[in-house]
Design a protein around this motif. Sequence first.
Motif, PDB file in Angstrom:
ATOM      1  N   ALA A 170       0.803  -1.222   0.000  1.00 23.63           N
ATOM      2  CA  ALA A 170       0.000   0.000   0.000  1.00 23.63           C
ATOM      3  C   ALA A 170       0.834   1.270   0.000  1.00 23.63           C
ATOM      4  O   ALA A 170       0.284   2.362  -0.047  1.00 23.63           O
ATOM      5  CB  ALA A 170      -0.947   0.001   1.200  1.00 23.63           C
ATOM      6  N   THR A 171       2.155   1.134   0.044  1.00 23.34           N
ATOM      7  CA  THR A 171       3.035   2.299   0.012  1.00 23.34           C
ATOM      8  C   THR A 171       4.251   1.993  -0.850  1.00 23.34           C
ATOM      9  O   THR A 171       4.643   0.830  -1.013  1.00 23.34           O
ATOM     10  CB  THR A 171       3.526   2.705   1.415  1.00 23.34           C
ATOM     11  OG1 THR A 171       4.377   1.661   1.932  1.00 23.34           O
ATOM     12  CG2 THR A 171       2.356   2.954   2.368  1.00 23.34           C
ATOM     13  N   ASP A 172       4.868   3.060  -1.382  1.00 25.58           N
ATOM     14  CA  ASP A 172       6.112   2.877  -2.125  1.00 25.58           C
ATOM     15  C   ASP A 172       7.197   2.290  -1.224  1.00 25.58           C
ATOM     16  O   ASP A 172       7.995   1.457  -1.660  1.00 25.58           O
ATOM     17  CB  ASP A 172       6.593   4.218  -2.683  1.00 25.58           C
ATOM     18  CG  ASP A 172       5.816   4.666  -3.909  1.00 25.58           C
ATOM     19  OD1 ASP A 172       4.873   3.959  -4.318  1.00 25.58           O
ATOM     20  OD2 ASP A 172       6.150   5.742  -4.449  1.00 25.58           O
ATOM     21  N   ALA A 173       7.232   2.729   0.028  1.00 22.99           N
ATOM     22  CA  ALA A 173       8.268   2.245   0.942  1.00 22.99           C
ATOM     23  C   ALA A 173       8.165   0.742   1.132  1.00 22.99           C
ATOM     24  O   ALA A 173       9.186   0.028   1.135  1.00 22.99           O
ATOM     25  CB  ALA A 173       8.164   2.968   2.283  1.00 22.99           C
ATOM     26  N   ALA A 174       6.956   0.231   1.293  1.00 27.00           N
ATOM     27  CA  ALA A 174       6.779  -1.213   1.469  1.00 27.00           C
ATOM     28  C   ALA A 174       7.173  -1.963   0.200  1.00 27.00           C
ATOM     29  O   ALA A 174       7.801  -3.034   0.264  1.00 27.00           O
ATOM     30  CB  ALA A 174       5.337  -1.519   1.846  1.00 27.00           C
ATOM     31  N   ALA A 175       6.818  -1.409  -0.957  1.00 26.76           N
ATOM     32  CA  ALA A 175       7.185  -2.061  -2.219  1.00 26.76           C
ATOM     33  C   ALA A 175       8.698  -2.062  -2.414  1.00 26.76           C
ATOM     34  O   ALA A 175       9.277  -3.056  -2.862  1.00 26.76           O
ATOM     35  CB  ALA A 175       6.496  -1.358  -3.378  1.00 26.76           C
ATOM     36  N   ARG A 176       9.349  -0.959  -2.074  1.00 23.23           N
ATOM     37  CA  ARG A 176      10.804  -0.890  -2.236  1.00 23.23           C
ATOM     38  C   ARG A 176      11.508  -1.858  -1.276  1.00 23.23           C
ATOM     39  O   ARG A 176      12.518  -2.475  -1.638  1.00 23.23           O
ATOM     40  CB  ARG A 176      11.285   0.536  -2.012  1.00 23.23           C
ATOM     41  CG  ARG A 176      10.878   1.482  -3.122  1.00 23.23           C
ATOM     42  CD  ARG A 176      11.554   2.839  -3.011  1.00 23.23           C
ATOM     43  NE  ARG A 176      11.040   3.750  -4.002  1.00 23.23           N
ATOM     44  CZ  ARG A 176      11.380   3.769  -5.277  1.00 23.23           C
ATOM     45  NH1 ARG A 176      12.268   2.885  -5.722  1.00 23.23           N
ATOM     46  NH2 ARG A 176      10.865   4.648  -6.119  1.00 23.23           N
ATOM     47  N   ALA A 177      10.986  -2.012  -0.072  1.00 22.75           N
ATOM     48  CA  ALA A 177      11.571  -2.968   0.866  1.00 22.75           C
ATOM     49  C   ALA A 177      11.443  -4.392   0.329  1.00 22.75           C
ATOM     50  O   ALA A 177      12.359  -5.209   0.479  1.00 22.75           O
ATOM     51  CB  ALA A 177      10.900  -2.835   2.231  1.00 22.75           C
ATOM     52  N   TRP A 178      10.309  -4.689  -0.285  1.00 20.14           N
ATOM     53  CA  TRP A 178      10.104  -6.009  -0.890  1.00 20.14           C
ATOM     54  C   TRP A 178      11.079  -6.232  -2.047  1.00 20.14           C
ATOM     55  O   TRP A 178      11.701  -7.292  -2.168  1.00 20.14           O
ATOM     56  CB  TRP A 178       8.665  -6.129  -1.375  1.00 20.14           C
ATOM     57  CG  TRP A 178       8.348  -7.403  -2.083  1.00 20.14           C
ATOM     58  CD1 TRP A 178       8.090  -8.617  -1.514  1.00 20.14           C
ATOM     59  CD2 TRP A 178       8.251  -7.597  -3.502  1.00 20.14           C
ATOM     60  NE1 TRP A 178       7.837  -9.559  -2.490  1.00 20.14           N
ATOM     61  CE2 TRP A 178       7.925  -8.957  -3.714  1.00 20.14           C
ATOM     62  CE3 TRP A 178       8.389  -6.755  -4.597  1.00 20.14           C
ATOM     63  CZ2 TRP A 178       7.754  -9.490  -4.993  1.00 20.14           C
ATOM     64  CZ3 TRP A 178       8.222  -7.291  -5.878  1.00 20.14           C
ATOM     65  CH2 TRP A 178       7.909  -8.637  -6.060  1.00 20.14           C
ATOM     66  N   MET A 179      11.224  -5.209  -2.886  1.00 23.49           N
ATOM     67  CA  MET A 179      12.122  -5.334  -4.028  1.00 23.49           C
ATOM     68  C   MET A 179      13.571  -5.472  -3.608  1.00 23.49           C
ATOM     69  O   MET A 179      14.360  -6.137  -4.294  1.00 23.49           O
ATOM     70  CB  MET A 179      11.995  -4.108  -4.938  1.00 23.49           C
ATOM     71  CG  MET A 179      10.741  -4.074  -5.782  1.00 23.49           C
ATOM     72  SD  MET A 179      10.860  -2.757  -7.024  1.00 23.49           S
ATOM     73  CE  MET A 179      11.083  -1.323  -5.988  1.00 23.49           C
ATOM     74  N   ALA A 180      13.952  -4.836  -2.523  1.00 20.80           N
ATOM     75  CA  ALA A 180      15.361  -4.784  -2.129  1.00 20.80           C
ATOM     76  C   ALA A 180      15.965  -6.170  -1.939  1.00 20.80           C
ATOM     77  O   ALA A 180      17.182  -6.340  -2.081  1.00 20.80           O
ATOM     78  CB  ALA A 180      15.510  -3.969  -0.843  1.00 20.80           C
ATOM     79  N   GLU A 181      15.135  -7.161  -1.622  1.00 17.42           N
ATOM     80  CA  GLU A 181      15.635  -8.508  -1.382  1.00 17.42           C
ATOM     81  C   GLU A 181      15.500  -9.419  -2.600  1.00 17.42           C
ATOM     82  O   GLU A 181      15.882 -10.594  -2.542  1.00 17.42           O
ATOM     83  CB  GLU A 181      14.895  -9.130  -0.195  1.00 17.42           C
ATOM     84  CG  GLU A 181      15.096  -8.371   1.112  1.00 17.42           C
ATOM     85  CD  GLU A 181      14.371  -9.014   2.270  1.00 17.42           C
ATOM     86  OE1 GLU A 181      13.804 -10.109   2.090  1.00 17.42           O
ATOM     87  OE2 GLU A 181      14.386  -8.430   3.360  1.00 17.42           O
ATOM     88  N   ASP A 182      14.970  -8.873  -3.697  1.00 16.17           N
ATOM     89  CA  ASP A 182      14.760  -9.717  -4.870  1.00 16.17           C
ATOM     90  C   ASP A 182      16.067  -9.906  -5.644  1.00 16.17           C
ATOM     91  O   ASP A 182      16.838  -8.960  -5.804  1.00 16.17           O
ATOM     92  CB  ASP A 182      13.707  -9.102  -5.786  1.00 16.17           C
ATOM     93  CG  ASP A 182      13.233 -10.089  -6.827  1.00 16.17           C
ATOM     94  OD1 ASP A 182      13.932 -10.251  -7.852  1.00 16.17           O
ATOM     95  OD2 ASP A 182      12.196 -10.736  -6.613  1.00 16.17           O
ATOM     96  N   PRO A 183      16.326 -11.109  -6.155  1.00 15.11           N
ATOM     97  CA  PRO A 183      17.549 -11.333  -6.931  1.00 15.11           C
ATOM     98  C   PRO A 183      17.694 -10.423  -8.144  1.00 15.11           C
ATOM     99  O   PRO A 183      18.825 -10.124  -8.551  1.00 15.11           O
ATOM    100  CB  PRO A 183      17.430 -12.801  -7.346  1.00 15.11           C
ATOM    101  CG  PRO A 183      16.615 -13.426  -6.257  1.00 15.11           C
ATOM    102  CD  PRO A 183      15.610 -12.377  -5.875  1.00 15.11           C
ATOM    103  N   TYR A 184      16.599  -9.980  -8.725  1.00 13.36           N
ATOM    104  CA  TYR A 184      16.712  -9.066  -9.858  1.00 13.36           C
ATOM    105  C   TYR A 184      17.236  -7.694  -9.425  1.00 13.36           C
ATOM    106  O   TYR A 184      17.769  -6.943 -10.258  1.00 13.36           O
ATOM    107  CB  TYR A 184      15.372  -8.912 -10.560  1.00 13.36           C
ATOM    108  CG  TYR A 184      15.038 -10.024 -11.528  1.00 13.36           C
ATOM    109  CD1 TYR A 184      15.955 -11.032 -11.822  1.00 13.36           C
ATOM    110  CD2 TYR A 184      13.813 -10.071 -12.169  1.00 13.36           C
ATOM    111  CE1 TYR A 184      15.649 -12.052 -12.708  1.00 13.36           C
ATOM    112  CE2 TYR A 184      13.493 -11.079 -13.070  1.00 13.36           C
ATOM    113  CZ  TYR A 184      14.414 -12.065 -13.341  1.00 13.36           C
ATOM    114  OH  TYR A 184      14.107 -13.076 -14.240  1.00 13.36           O
TER     115      TYR A 184
END
Length: 212
Positions: A170-184
């Motif tokens: 629901a927020t950019d911050a939450a999405a960025r935290a999720w992305m930060a751990e992605d192998p891509y």
Amino acid sequence: MGYAIIAWDGPDPSRRAASRDRHLAVITRWAQEGRLALGVPLFTPDWKPAGSLMVLEVPDKAGLDAYLAEEPFAAEGVWDRWTAYPFRIAPLPYRPLPQPGEPIATSRTHTVIVAQDGTDAGAPDRRAAARPAHIARVTGMAADGTLALGGAILDEAGSMRGSIAVTRHATDAAARAWMAEDPYVTAGVWKDIALYGTRFAPLPYQALPGAA
């Protein structure tokens, strides 16, 4: 292969409201027929409509052209500009998308992530090396609803050049935290990343590729 359309509204917000019912009629039919995999609005940070993401399951460019010819947002000047990417939905165990009769959220529930790969010579090899770990990570997230839809942006030859993901953040911050751990991200595959808030409109969607 299908297409993902990222469209941006023009400066007159009244046009969206005037065309909305006709737009809903078209996308309802396309969803029922299995030609629209997902359609969601894009919002500004202060929660004003800014555009749309439309994911089409059509076999060729003729299907894309047919949709744009029918889409009131395109024909009636709601969309000022758009980009259509060849796109392939990753077959994963997605949860069902909202169906008619389900409530519409009044605020942001999800994030649309549009990520372009690097353009250097090593970019395809980085993606290929990171892809198995990325798929392993998002498979469970599709099953638990964190990832509502994801797939690859393709070039005209069918090679993967980026990604689009719709995630339950629901927020950019939450999405960025999720992305930060992605192998891509950790392997440097995604280089140019844009985030947009969204919510779902319930439509008679067919099951996504890979869904139970």
